[in-house]
Design a protein around this motif. Structure first.
Motif, short mmCIF file in Angstrom:
data_model
loop_
_atom_site.label_atom_id
_atom_site.label_comp_id
_atom_site.label_asym_id
_atom_site.label_seq_id
_atom_site.Cartn_x
_atom_site.Cartn_y
_atom_site.Cartn_z
N GLY A 255 0.82 -1.21 0.00
CA GLY A 255 0.00 0.00 0.00
C GLY A 255 0.84 1.26 0.00
N GLY A 256 1.93 1.25 0.81
CA GLY A 256 2.81 2.41 0.85
C GLY A 256 3.51 2.66 -0.47
N THR A 257 3.99 1.59 -1.09
CA THR A 257 4.66 1.72 -2.39
C THR A 257 3.72 2.28 -3.45
OG1 THR A 257 6.13 -0.14 -1.89
CG2 THR A 257 5.90 0.48 -4.21
N PHE A 258 2.50 1.74 -3.49
CA PHE A 258 1.53 2.17 -4.50
C PHE A 258 1.16 3.64 -4.32
CE2 PHE A 258 -2.98 2.94 -5.53
CZ PHE A 258 -2.93 2.72 -6.90
N LEU A 259 0.90 4.06 -3.08
CA LEU A 259 0.50 5.44 -2.83
C LEU A 259 1.64 6.42 -3.09
CD1 LEU A 259 -1.70 5.01 0.38
CD2 LEU A 259 -2.46 5.51 -1.95
N ILE A 260 2.85 6.07 -2.69
CA ILE A 260 4.00 6.95 -2.97
C ILE A 260 4.20 7.07 -4.48
CG2 ILE A 260 6.51 7.17 -2.76
CD1 ILE A 260 6.23 5.78 0.00
N PHE A 261 4.12 5.96 -5.19
CA PHE A 261 4.24 5.96 -6.65
C PHE A 261 3.17 6.84 -7.27
CE2 PHE A 261 3.08 4.11 -10.78
CZ PHE A 261 4.30 4.13 -11.44
N LEU A 262 1.94 6.77 -6.74
CA LEU A 262 0.82 7.55 -7.26
C LEU A 262 1.01 9.04 -6.98
CD1 LEU A 262 -2.02 7.28 -8.60
CD2 LEU A 262 -2.97 7.24 -6.28
N PHE A 263 1.39 9.38 -5.74
CA PHE A 263 1.54 10.78 -5.35
C PHE A 263 2.72 11.45 -6.05
CE2 PHE A 263 -0.53 9.69 -1.04
CZ PHE A 263 -1.79 9.97 -1.54
N GLU A 264 3.79 10.69 -6.29
CA GLU A 264 5.04 11.28 -6.78
C GLU A 264 5.31 11.05 -8.25
OE1 GLU A 264 6.78 13.23 -4.77
OE2 GLU A 264 5.36 12.80 -3.17
N TYR A 265 4.42 10.40 -8.96
CA TYR A 265 4.68 9.97 -10.34
C TYR A 265 5.12 11.14 -11.23
CZ TYR A 265 4.14 7.56 -14.78
OH TYR A 265 4.38 6.99 -16.01
N ASP A 266 4.46 12.28 -11.12
CA ASP A 266 4.77 13.42 -11.98
C ASP A 266 5.53 14.52 -11.26
OD1 ASP A 266 3.55 12.41 -14.32
OD2 ASP A 266 1.57 13.01 -13.58
N ASN A 267 6.06 14.22 -10.06
CA ASN A 267 6.79 15.22 -9.29
C ASN A 267 8.26 15.23 -9.70
OD1 ASN A 267 7.85 16.97 -7.42
ND2 ASN A 267 7.38 15.72 -5.63
#
Length: 463
Positions: A255-267
């Motif tokens: 869950g942590g990996t998926f959410l970090i990937f989602l939040f930071e994908y375009d950062n």
């Protein structure tokens, strides 16, 4: 007479008090040693607060540092830091027990009880064997990690320096200390390096699961190898502790990996410029390192607010019992969530995997979580009293990292004033010895008094 009185008073201390005072003693002695000029590199000076801060972050295996480890300390200072990290990782009680074992000294019943309580074991039998297994597991894992790191470092910086960096990083990673000799940028220069990333990830996860879980898994794999157990019954035969730890850890990591990937994908400031595979690897590393490791491959201040909030949650949870990780532990989170679900369903007993959780464990989970949040809140108030202009999110990140003995920072550690350093020192110390241990040390006398009077009940409104 003084020595006799001191021995008598020490003999009357309970396990929680001994653990609390022992860690404080090692930190103080370690700080005094690091304060000596011979531990500081030429051209550098070490203040008393910096020496104590470094000793605390090592013994508490946190990773927050006020000075750059690679350049500030001499070779002797780095060796002292490595020793303090190892003491903090193995555990003071276990380390003392190992010394007694290999000196062929008999371990008293009180010391056996200390080992039992410090590792939260159900029974006192076989404690010497448990301690031996703990130490062997630690050194074996660190040895494997050192070899993996050495494959990268030795060809690039030479045998001596490369081997030193490999050993130091392996010990720090497995002990969840997060301190390294690579400079002030941790592993950020190696964000795209699979070998260093996955070696560090493996060491952090291995130590974070806890020794009892690994022994349980090893026993089941051995039975499968001997064809006495089928793969279909592997999970069902695990102890409840292992099931809870594995499921909770898996949910937090995935869950942590998926959410970090989602939040930071375009950062672009964090992982936005990396390839898809590198983004996933960096996201996984961040989800793992927040479990009290302290290494980082991405600048923590570069994350979005969503990722920062998620990291605060993961840092507070930490790893699992009987490991080197800190935090309130995965089992505490699991018991609290299961308790909430049980009450929402109107049921009386907390149940999971066909087993009932003892009510005493539910109460312990509430105490651990409640005291951790209380320590964090008090630390925040004290911190803003001495550094009122510090950014709130940076302070919250810093102190949550200290409570969970994580070691991640948004750049605040290096600019702390002296009073703020001592607040963080205290917070790291409380986070390492555990809110429950400290609470037991403080109220031990009250616990000895049996409740002979039962008061009448009266209703109050909740919510």
């Amino acid at each position: 007479m003084f020595i006799q009185n001191l021995q008598y008073k020490l003999h009357k201390l309970n396990t929680a008090q001994i653990i609390t005072l022992s860690f404080a003693g090692v930190i103080f002695v370690g700080g005094l040693i690091l304060w000596l000029p011979l531990c500081t590199a030429p051209g550098q000076t070490t203040s008393f607060s910096d020496a104590m801060f470094t000793a605390t972050t090592c013994v508490c295996v946190t990773g927050l540092v006020t000075v750059v480890t690679a350049t500030h300390w001499s070779l002797i200072g780095k060796l002292v830091i490595l020793l303090l990290i190892q003491i903090g990782g193995i555990g003071l009680i276990a380390l003392a027990s190992v010394i007694f074992i290999y000196l062929n000294k008999k371990i008293s019943m009180k010391n056996r009880r200390m080992i039992q309580e410090s590792y939260n074991l159900e029974q006192m039998s076989g404690l010497v064997k448990v301690v031996r297994k703990v130490v062997l597991c630690v050194f074996a894992a660190e040895g494997i990690g050192a070899i993996s790191y050495g494959i990268y470092f030795i060809p690039r910086v030479g045998l001596v320096k490369g081997a030193g960096q490999a050993v130091f990083t392996a010990v720090s990673a497995f002990c969840n200390a997060g301190i390294d000799l690579l400079g002030d940028n941790s592993l950020a220069d190696y964000v795209t390096n699979p070998l260093l990333n996955f070696t560090t990830i493996s060491l952090i996860i291995a130590s974070g699961l806890g020794f009892t879980v690994w022994w349980d898994l090893g026993k089941r794999f051995k039975l499968i190898f001997q064809k006495k157990l089928s793969f279909g019954r592997f999970y069902r035969t695990l102890h409840l502790q292992s099931k809870i730890v594995l499921v909770t850890t898996g949910i937090l990591l995935v869950g942590g990996t998926f959410l970090i990937f989602l939040f930071e994908y375009d950062n672009p400031a964090s992982i936005g410029k990396l390839t898809l595979g590198q983004k996933l690897m960096a996201s996984l590393f961040q989800a793992v390192t927040t479990r009290t490791a302290g290494f980082f491959t991405v600048d923590q201040a570069a994350f979005t607010n969503g990722t920062a909030m998620l990291c605060l949650f993961l840092m507070l949870i930490g790893g699992s019992p009987m490991g080197t990780a800190g935090g309130i532990k995965t089992t505490t989170l699991a018991v609290l969530v299961l308790s909430i679900i049980t009450n929402l369903r109107g049921k009386k007993d907390v149940e999971v995997c066909g087993r009932k959780i003892r009510s005493s464990y539910v109460r312990s989970a509430l105490v651990v979580a409640g005291m951790a949040v209380s320590v964090l809140f008090v630390s925040l108030l004290a911190f803003f009293a001495v550094m009122p202009d510090a950014p709130f999110i940076d302070v919250l990140y810093e102190l949550t990292s200290a409570v969970g003995t994580v070691g991640l920072s948004r750049g605040l550690t290096s600019v702390l004033n002296t009073p703020a350093k001592w607040i963080v020192i205290f917070t790291m110390y409380i986070g390492r010895i555990g809110p429950l241990t400290l609470g037991a040390a403080v109220v031990s006398r009250a616990q000895k008094k049996s409740e002979k009077v039962h008061l009448a009940e009266e209703n109050i409104m909740i919510g």
